[in-house]
Write a protein that holds these residues in place. Sequence first.
Motif, PDB file in Angstrom:
ATOM      1  N   THR A 143      18.828  74.970  11.053  1.00  0.00           N
ATOM      2  CA  THR A 143      17.499  75.345  10.588  1.00  0.00           C
ATOM      3  C   THR A 143      17.522  76.845  10.341  1.00  0.00           C
ATOM      4  N   ASP A 144      16.369  77.419  10.100  1.00  0.00           N
ATOM      5  CA  ASP A 144      16.319  78.864   9.893  1.00  0.00           C
ATOM      6  C   ASP A 144      16.677  79.630  11.164  1.00  0.00           C
ATOM      7  N   ASP A 145      16.566  78.944  12.312  1.00  0.00           N
ATOM      8  CA  ASP A 145      16.717  79.641  13.586  1.00  0.00           C
ATOM      9  C   ASP A 145      17.913  79.217  14.419  1.00  0.00           C
ATOM     10  N   VAL A 146      18.472  78.031  14.171  1.00  0.00           N
ATOM     11  CA  VAL A 146      19.496  77.514  15.072  1.00  0.00           C
ATOM     12  C   VAL A 146      20.527  76.681  14.324  1.00  0.00           C
ATOM     13  N   MET A 178      28.924  66.509  23.688  1.00  0.00           N
ATOM     14  CA  MET A 178      28.330  67.804  23.992  1.00  0.00           C
ATOM     15  C   MET A 178      27.535  68.257  22.773  1.00  0.00           C
ATOM     16  N   ILE A 179      26.291  68.665  23.000  1.00  0.00           N
ATOM     17  CA  ILE A 179      25.464  69.259  21.964  1.00  0.00           C
ATOM     18  C   ILE A 179      25.427  70.765  22.207  1.00  0.00           C
ATOM     19  N   LEU A 180      25.775  71.542  21.181  1.00  0.00           N
ATOM     20  CA  LEU A 180      25.726  72.998  21.285  1.00  0.00           C
ATOM     21  C   LEU A 180      24.615  73.525  20.389  1.00  0.00           C
ATOM     22  N   LEU A 181      23.819  74.437  20.921  1.00  0.00           N
ATOM     23  CA  LEU A 181      22.726  75.059  20.187  1.00  0.00           C
ATOM     24  C   LEU A 181      23.019  76.551  20.092  1.00  0.00           C
ATOM     25  N   LEU A 182      23.278  77.023  18.870  1.00  0.00           N
ATOM     26  CA  LEU A 182      23.666  78.419  18.653  1.00  0.00           C
ATOM     27  C   LEU A 182      22.555  79.128  17.886  1.00  0.00           C
ATOM     28  N   PRO A 183      21.876  80.077  18.531  1.00  0.00           N
ATOM     29  CA  PRO A 183      20.775  80.761  17.838  1.00  0.00           C
ATOM     30  C   PRO A 183      21.299  81.653  16.720  1.00  0.00           C
ATOM     31  N   LYS A 184      20.554  81.664  15.610  1.00  0.00           N
ATOM     32  CA  LYS A 184      20.927  82.550  14.508  1.00  0.00           C
ATOM     33  C   LYS A 184      20.403  83.962  14.743  1.00  0.00           C
ATOM     34  N   ASN A 185      19.309  84.047  15.462  1.00  0.00           N
ATOM     35  CA  ASN A 185      18.692  85.350  15.691  1.00  0.00           C
ATOM     36  C   ASN A 185      18.903  85.793  17.132  1.00  0.00           C
ATOM     37  N   ASN A 186      18.046  85.344  18.037  1.00  0.00           N
ATOM     38  CA  ASN A 186      18.227  85.732  19.434  1.00  0.00           C
ATOM     39  C   ASN A 186      17.971  84.541  20.334  1.00  0.00           C
TER      40      ASN A 186
END
Length: 409
Positions: free
Chosen positions: A247-250, A264-272
């Motif tokens: 998405t725009d954020d993750v 395993m699900i990984l969530l990597l933020p694009k911003n902070n």
Amino acid sequence: MVRLTQLLFAFVALLFLFGCTAHVPLDDASATASGIQELVVANNKFGLDLYDKLVENDDGNVFFSPYSISTALAMTYEGARGQTAQEMQSVFYFPTESSVRQPNAAAIYNSINAPDAEYALSTANALWAQQDYQFIDEYLNTVERYYGGSAKSVDFKTKTEEARQTINEWVSERTNDKIPELFESGSLNPLSRLVLTNAVYFKGSWETEFDPDLTGDEEFFVDDDTTVQAPMMRQTGREAEFAYAETDDVQVLELPYKGDDLSMILLLPKNNMSALEESLTIENIELWKTQLLDQRVDVYIPKFTFKTSYGLKDTLRDMGMEIAFTENADFSGMDGTDQLLIQAIVHKAFVEVNEEGTEAAAATGVIVGTTSIPVQIPEFRADHPFLFFIQQKETGNMLFMGKVVDPTK
């Protein structure tokens, strides 16, 4: 009223692999798909609530087992009554109807202990009771029938240290020695009366393993001011196909384990990270998972190994579970008296992620006494803090959840 004796009830839950031990299936005859999902949602909601609390005062790595903690407190809840039970239910979202809660807990237990899996995952429970203390048969039978916690007699009164070592050895064996000492010296005493242990351990290999020869040190940006050198694993090229969404954020990546039952699900933020954490809800996680599509992805994630330990008494109290820790607690469903209260809750966990796969274990101790599709090939480069959780794919049940802030610690 002043309590005259000090009974100690210690309750443990862990996520662990259980060697070659055979498991007798529990009574899940009345389980339903909707009932199982109700428990899964309860577990996951509690996990996210707890995560929010843990990161309020901790800017480092985070790792815990929502399933472990929920299971430990579910067995405690079976003996809670009145407002004590109500507050526990409000924090853990347990189904109030035993006809829903118990057989579906048994069904999840049985699914974790499924035989002939291509990974190591199992759970077990044991109840360690003071040999001359009387607990209500109905409570003991419920714990054994739906949670697999069979009773074993020990002597806390005159052989306290021997009992502690026996329980710790049981825990250590069922966590592949990853939680070697759940109960530290002095945690049990001659007035201890009951210890309940639930253990779960996981070890699985990636469906597509990383090549160790391609792993190399790269910069990992802990925060705006701190950079460390971390061993970065990579999968690129035509064979690197994974379920991916953004998405725009993750950025969201799913890495399956062999057998395709766990991932395993990984969530990597694009911003902070803060923005991602604020958006971390059951609804958003489910939305992100529905957006996952198999596609080519260049993947870069660090190897990491770390242990965590949490004292959860104050945390759970802040979440709304207050009476259970006071003299007004009502655990009369355990022994028929008004003398029991929760004195402490401790959770310990371990995780290792490498080229081959993942190994994870967790333990919870509850001490009760008186007085858990882009046009171009996307790149998933986890070179800054990210979230992850290990789930049962069919139900989405979160077995473990964590945040990597610094993979070198």
